[in-house]
Design a protein around this motif. Structure first.
Motif, PDB file in Angstrom:
ATOM      1  N   PHE A 106       0.853  -1.186   0.000  1.00 51.07           N
ATOM      2  CA  PHE A 106       0.000   0.000   0.000  1.00 51.07           C
ATOM      3  C   PHE A 106       0.890   1.236   0.000  1.00 51.07           C
ATOM      4  CE2 PHE A 106       1.154  -0.300   4.352  1.00 51.07           C
ATOM      5  CZ  PHE A 106       1.056   0.984   4.891  1.00 51.07           C
ATOM      6  N   VAL A 107       0.277   2.391  -0.340  1.00 50.13           N
ATOM      7  CA  VAL A 107       0.996   3.657  -0.366  1.00 50.13           C
ATOM      8  C   VAL A 107      -0.019   4.781  -0.177  1.00 50.13           C
ATOM      9  CG1 VAL A 107       0.843   3.991  -2.875  1.00 50.13           C
ATOM     10  CG2 VAL A 107       2.738   4.994  -1.605  1.00 50.13           C
ATOM     11  N   PHE A 108       0.392   5.861   0.471  1.00 48.88           N
ATOM     12  CA  PHE A 108      -0.431   7.042   0.650  1.00 48.88           C
ATOM     13  C   PHE A 108      -0.188   7.999  -0.515  1.00 48.88           C
ATOM     14  CE2 PHE A 108      -0.400   5.642   5.091  1.00 48.88           C
ATOM     15  CZ  PHE A 108      -1.749   5.788   5.396  1.00 48.88           C
ATOM     16  N   ALA A 109      -1.287   8.491  -1.113  1.00 48.28           N
ATOM     17  CA  ALA A 109      -1.205   9.493  -2.173  1.00 48.28           C
ATOM     18  C   ALA A 109      -1.810  10.793  -1.678  1.00 48.28           C
ATOM     19  CB  ALA A 109      -1.910   9.000  -3.427  1.00 48.28           C
ATOM     20  N   GLY A 110      -1.547  11.129  -0.446  1.00 47.55           N
ATOM     21  CA  GLY A 110      -2.132  12.305   0.170  1.00 47.55           C
ATOM     22  C   GLY A 110      -2.479  11.989   1.607  1.00 47.55           C
ATOM     23  N   PRO A 111      -2.935  12.960   2.389  1.00 43.57           N
ATOM     24  CA  PRO A 111      -3.242  12.691   3.808  1.00 43.57           C
ATOM     25  C   PRO A 111      -4.450  11.788   4.005  1.00 43.57           C
ATOM     26  CG  PRO A 111      -3.836  14.947   3.205  1.00 43.57           C
ATOM     27  CD  PRO A 111      -3.102  14.392   2.046  1.00 43.57           C
ATOM     28  N   HIS A 112      -5.384  11.729   3.020  1.00 37.29           N
ATOM     29  CA  HIS A 112      -6.610  10.953   3.207  1.00 37.29           C
ATOM     30  C   HIS A 112      -6.860   9.953   2.077  1.00 37.29           C
ATOM     31  CE1 HIS A 112      -7.668  13.577   6.520  1.00 37.29           C
ATOM     32  NE2 HIS A 112      -7.491  14.628   5.735  1.00 37.29           N
ATOM     33  N   THR A 113      -5.914   9.766   1.168  1.00 43.76           N
ATOM     34  CA  THR A 113      -6.074   8.841   0.038  1.00 43.76           C
ATOM     35  C   THR A 113      -5.051   7.735   0.158  1.00 43.76           C
ATOM     36  OG1 THR A 113      -6.841  10.652  -1.370  1.00 43.76           O
ATOM     37  CG2 THR A 113      -6.151   8.616  -2.460  1.00 43.76           C
ATOM     38  N   LEU A 114      -5.516   6.483   0.051  1.00 43.01           N
ATOM     39  CA  LEU A 114      -4.652   5.318   0.179  1.00 43.01           C
ATOM     40  C   LEU A 114      -4.916   4.385  -0.992  1.00 43.01           C
ATOM     41  CD1 LEU A 114      -3.744   3.416   3.358  1.00 43.01           C
ATOM     42  CD2 LEU A 114      -4.701   2.103   1.470  1.00 43.01           C
ATOM     43  N   TRP A 115      -3.825   3.876  -1.599  1.00 38.81           N
ATOM     44  CA  TRP A 115      -3.908   2.886  -2.676  1.00 38.81           C
ATOM     45  C   TRP A 115      -3.296   1.596  -2.172  1.00 38.81           C
ATOM     46  CZ3 TRP A 115      -6.246   3.909  -7.370  1.00 38.81           C
ATOM     47  CH2 TRP A 115      -6.532   5.252  -7.647  1.00 38.81           C
ATOM     48  N   ALA A 116      -3.903   0.455  -2.592  1.00 43.96           N
ATOM     49  CA  ALA A 116      -3.430  -0.856  -2.136  1.00 43.96           C
ATOM     50  C   ALA A 116      -3.474  -1.844  -3.286  1.00 43.96           C
ATOM     51  CB  ALA A 116      -4.282  -1.362  -0.968  1.00 43.96           C
ATOM     52  N   LEU A 117      -2.554  -2.836  -3.235  1.00 45.79           N
ATOM     53  CA  LEU A 117      -2.523  -3.942  -4.187  1.00 45.79           C
ATOM     54  C   LEU A 117      -3.098  -5.175  -3.515  1.00 45.79           C
ATOM     55  CD1 LEU A 117       1.030  -3.605  -5.764  1.00 45.79           C
ATOM     56  CD2 LEU A 117      -1.143  -3.238  -6.921  1.00 45.79           C
ATOM     57  N   SER A 118      -4.031  -5.849  -4.241  1.00 48.43           N
ATOM     58  CA  SER A 118      -4.665  -7.031  -3.646  1.00 48.43           C
ATOM     59  C   SER A 118      -5.130  -7.966  -4.744  1.00 48.43           C
ATOM     60  CB  SER A 118      -5.851  -6.613  -2.771  1.00 48.43           C
ATOM     61  OG  SER A 118      -6.544  -7.745  -2.302  1.00 48.43           O
ATOM     62  N   GLU A 119      -4.435  -9.124  -4.885  1.00 48.42           N
ATOM     63  CA  GLU A 119      -4.864 -10.210  -5.776  1.00 48.42           C
ATOM     64  C   GLU A 119      -5.150  -9.708  -7.181  1.00 48.42           C
ATOM     65  OE1 GLU A 119      -8.193 -11.974  -3.894  1.00 48.42           O
ATOM     66  OE2 GLU A 119      -7.043 -12.885  -2.273  1.00 48.42           O
ATOM     67  N   GLY A 120      -4.168  -9.017  -7.778  1.00 45.08           N
ATOM     68  CA  GLY A 120      -4.312  -8.538  -9.146  1.00 45.08           C
ATOM     69  C   GLY A 120      -5.235  -7.355  -9.303  1.00 45.08           C
ATOM     70  N   LYS A 121      -5.559  -6.661  -8.201  1.00 41.00           N
ATOM     71  CA  LYS A 121      -6.424  -5.489  -8.264  1.00 41.00           C
ATOM     72  C   LYS A 121      -5.741  -4.307  -7.599  1.00 41.00           C
ATOM     73  CE  LYS A 121     -10.864  -7.943  -8.321  1.00 41.00           C
ATOM     74  NZ  LYS A 121     -12.178  -8.079  -7.653  1.00 41.00           N
ATOM     75  N   LEU A 122      -6.106  -3.114  -8.062  1.00 39.61           N
ATOM     76  CA  LEU A 122      -5.643  -1.865  -7.483  1.00 39.61           C
ATOM     77  C   LEU A 122      -6.828  -1.219  -6.774  1.00 39.61           C
ATOM     78  CD1 LEU A 122      -3.278   0.143  -7.193  1.00 39.61           C
ATOM     79  CD2 LEU A 122      -4.082   1.250  -9.285  1.00 39.61           C
ATOM     80  N   LEU A 123      -6.733  -1.074  -5.448  1.00 38.10           N
ATOM     81  CA  LEU A 123      -7.835  -0.584  -4.633  1.00 38.10           C
ATOM     82  C   LEU A 123      -7.538   0.836  -4.164  1.00 38.10           C
ATOM     83  CD1 LEU A 123      -8.291  -3.745  -2.389  1.00 38.10           C
ATOM     84  CD2 LEU A 123      -9.370  -3.253  -4.590  1.00 38.10           C
ATOM     85  N   GLN A 124      -8.588   1.657  -4.157  1.00 36.30           N
ATOM     86  CA  GLN A 124      -8.477   3.038  -3.668  1.00 36.30           C
ATOM     87  C   GLN A 124      -9.374   3.202  -2.442  1.00 36.30           C
ATOM     88  OE1 GLN A 124      -9.730   6.080  -6.390  1.00 36.30           O
ATOM     89  NE2 GLN A 124      -8.830   7.744  -5.209  1.00 36.30           N
ATOM     90  N   TYR A 125      -8.817   3.757  -1.352  1.00 40.69           N
ATOM     91  CA  TYR A 125      -9.545   3.965  -0.106  1.00 40.69           C
ATOM     92  C   TYR A 125      -9.450   5.436   0.299  1.00 40.69           C
ATOM     93  CZ  TYR A 125      -9.625  -1.105   0.586  1.00 40.69           C
ATOM     94  OH  TYR A 125      -9.838  -2.449   0.452  1.00 40.69           O
ATOM     95  N   ARG A 126     -10.429   5.827   1.101  1.00 38.73           N
ATOM     96  CA  ARG A 126     -10.400   7.149   1.722  1.00 38.73           C
ATOM     97  C   ARG A 126     -10.289   6.960   3.220  1.00 38.73           C
ATOM     98  NH1 ARG A 126     -11.007  12.293   0.567  1.00 38.73           N
ATOM     99  NH2 ARG A 126     -11.865  13.747   2.091  1.00 38.73           N
ATOM    100  N   LEU A 127      -9.278   7.606   3.815  1.00 37.58           N
ATOM    101  CA  LEU A 127      -8.991   7.461   5.234  1.00 37.58           C
ATOM    102  C   LEU A 127      -9.551   8.659   5.990  1.00 37.58           C
ATOM    103  CD1 LEU A 127      -7.478   5.858   7.456  1.00 37.58           C
ATOM    104  CD2 LEU A 127      -5.480   7.291   6.961  1.00 37.58           C
ATOM    105  N   ARG A 128     -10.365   8.358   7.028  1.00 41.33           N
ATOM    106  CA  ARG A 128     -10.937   9.423   7.864  1.00 41.33           C
ATOM    107  C   ARG A 128     -10.534   9.182   9.310  1.00 41.33           C
ATOM    108  NH1 ARG A 128     -17.176   9.931   5.667  1.00 41.33           N
ATOM    109  NH2 ARG A 128     -16.677  10.621   3.545  1.00 41.33           N
TER     110      ARG A 128
END
Length: 608
Positions: A586-608
């Motif tokens: 995983f990697v942070f692309a900002g203070p509230h945006t997180l990207w993750a790798l999972s089983e051949g997929k790229l996931l985008q999350y919002r951190l609050r």
């Protein structure tokens, strides 16, 4: 004694002799008082004897001067010959180095030159020996002449004994100088012997190299014979291959004939399929129009769903604002109740003046105290429940989008350079993705890094460069930020199993799975470690990221994302986020945006 000191001693001797020669005519010798011809004749004879003695001394001086000049010339010639021998020896060393680059012919030429130099050195030695003998003869003659002159002086004047002794001492000094010259000659002989021994060592080394060259020549001959045998074997194999080729050509011709027959059959079948395609095409066109209608309907429903989702988010924000106001009011009432309780604790409860019984008043005071304590406890329970509801609804990881990855087969690491996401594969390939162009774009750049057994397990961007951890060779690589396929530097990792990299500002951190330690590197030389920290027990990180003073760790065994606070020497777990599906990185692309790798997929999350 060297030549300068010898010249100085001879000059002093000559000055003393000359000073005494000038003083001789002024000397007064005992002459009988009666005057006569005999006395005059004796005086003239004495003067003539002194004149002859002065002439002889002048001749001796000239002779010694010539002898000294001859000696200086001989010494200069010996020095020139010695320098010539040194230059020749230097040239021999250069030829020796050149001989190492050539083979047998060069060694023979150098050997002949060495023999010639040896003969020249023998000639020089013989000439030097003749010169030594000549110097010895000259010194012997000079000694004899000095002894003769001293005997004449003793015969002429006995009063000159003191001066004769002085001269004798000077002669002794001269002999000492001659002995020093002989010692110098011995030293020169020893030097010539040293050069001769060095020359013999050079001949031995040349002989050794000659034997080495002969051995290499024999090995080359054997290799050539083996190569010729292999060539002969290859020729036989080639003839066999040509025969096999002819058979294969015959079979190919038969296959071409069969292929031509099958082609004719295929053309006939193709014509039948074309007719069937024309019949089915109209049906497919009808289905395509129906699919277009369904897609349009689905797009409209998706837009309605997005509008409803935004309305629900606005409603949740309003509820959060309302909950904030409730919490503010609750806090206000708690402060008021606290002030009342403080007043009761200081002044107590005021009771009525008329007391009829004791028991009811005591019961009433107890009930009032229970009510006073129950009110703030109820408010605190309500506030805690409100905070837990707000935390469960609004704080945490909220999935935002998911994209399928087709290019990397086994993605292992993820990094963010400020505008693009970089994904590394176990095979060593990198690919870049632009988040604003997903899912249409798969990235503007991709390459495979050929750096030996390169298996990247972690990526990081910081300090103006890309960094990767190679599990194949246990190293940390620094890449060019403009072209990451170019490796700028390579450093061994602190442990044998590096699995994670991360930047905290301008500081590079790495984690090793075997030592279970987090290491702080020096950017000038990442081999230098500024600090090492241990993580709490039971954590198995696969990746980590820094955000200010907090360390975020992906625990692959427990399938959790942990937030740790960095203390002075340890870490303290602050928050835990369970993962529904396992992550690789995983990697942070900002203070509230997180990207993750999972089983051949790229996931985008919002951190609050």
């Amino acid at each position: 004694m060297d030549s300068d000191r010898l010249d100085k001693a001879l000059n002093e001797l000559w000055e003393r002799v000359a000073s005494r020669e000038t003083a001789l005519p002024a000397l007064e010798f005992p002459i009988p008082s009666p005057e006569g011809d005999l006395q005059k004749a004796q005086k003239e004879a004495t003067q003539e004897a002194f004149k002859s003695l002065q002439e002889r001394q002048e001749q001796d001086r000239l002779f010694w001067q010539e002898l000294l000049e001859l000696k200086e010339k001989n010494i200069e010639q010996l020095g020139e010959r010695l320098r010539a021998a040194e230059e020749k020896l230097l040239s021999l060393h250069q030829e020796h180095r050149a001989l190492q680059e050539h083979l047998f012919e060069s060694s023979l030429e150098s050997a002949s030159e060495t023999q010639e130099e040896k003969r020249n050195l023998e000639k020089q030695k013989e000439a030097h020996r003749q010169e030594i003998l000549l110097l010895q003869d000259i010194a012997e003659e000079a000694r004899k002449k000095l002894e003769t002159s001293f005997r004449h002086l003793n015969a002429l004047q006995h009063q000159k004994e003191v001066e004769d002794q002085e001269r004798h001492r000077q002669i002794l000094k001269l002999r000492a100088a001659i002995q020093a010259g002989e010692k110098r000659e011995a030293e020169l002989k020893r030097e010539i012997q040293d050069w001769k021994s060095k020359l013999q060592e050079l001949e031995k080394s040349l002989q050794t190299e000659k034997e080495e060259y002969e051995r290499k020549l024999q090995e080359a001959k054997k290799a050539l014979e083996s190569t010729l045998g292999e060539f002969l074997k290859e020729r036989q194999e080639r003839n066999q291959a040509e025969q096999d080729k002819e058979l294969a050509l015959q079979k190919t011709e038969e296959l071409e004939n069969r292929l031509q027959e099958m082609k004719l059959a295929w053309e006939a079948e193709r014509k039948q399929w074309r007719d069937l395609w024309d019949r089915e095409r109209s049906l497919w066109e009808t289905h395509r129009k129906e699919f277009a209608t369904w897609e349009e309907r689905l797009r409209r429903e998706r837009e309605v769903w997005h509008r409803q989702l935004r309305g629900r988010e606005d409603m949740e924000l309003q509820q959060a604002a309302q909950m904030t106001r409730i919490l503010e009011n609750t806090t206000h009432w708690i402060l008021k109740v606290t002030a009342v309780l403080k007043h009761f604790a200081i002044h107590g409860v005021e009771h009525p003046q008329v007391i009829t019984t004791v028991q009811p008043i005591v019961a009433r005071s107890k009930r009032s105290r229970l009510y006073a304590l129950a009110a703030p406890l109820a408010l605190l329970i309500l506030a805690g429940a409100g905070w837990l509801g707000y935390k469960n609804l609004y704080l945490g990881l909220h999935p935002k989008a998911a994209y399928s990855l087709a290019a990397p087969e086994n993605p292992t690491a993820l990094a963010w350079d400020g505008s693009r996401l970089w994904i590394a594969d176990w095979s060593g390939s990198w690919s870049a993705l632009a988040p604003e162009k997903l899912p249409e774009s798969r990235g503007p750049a991709s390459f495979t890094l050929s750096a030996g057994a390169y298996h990247p397990v972690a990526l990081a961007y910081g300090a103006g460069a890309f960094w990767s951890a190679d599990a194949g060779q246990g190293r940390i690589l620094k890449h060019d930020p403009q072209d990451p396929s170019k490796i700028l530097a390579e450093y061994p990792s602190p442990g044998p199993s590096p699995i994670a990299l991360g930047f905290r500002g301008e500081d590079l951190w790495s984690f090793d799975a075997l030592s279970n330690k987090l290491s702080l590197h020096s950017l000038q030389n990442p081999q230098i470690l500024w600090a090492e920290r241990s993580l709490p027990e039971g954590i198995s990180p696969a990746a980590f990221q820094w955000q200010e003073n907090f360390l975020w760790i992906l625990d692959v065994q427990k399938k959790k994302l942990l937030q740790l606070k960095a203390l002075e020497k340890t870490f303290q777990i602050q928050r835990t986020f369970p993962l529904q599906i396992p992550w690789n990185s995983f990697v942070f692309a900002g203070p509230h945006t997180l990207w993750a790798l999972s089983e051949g997929k790229l996931l985008q999350y919002r951190l609050r």
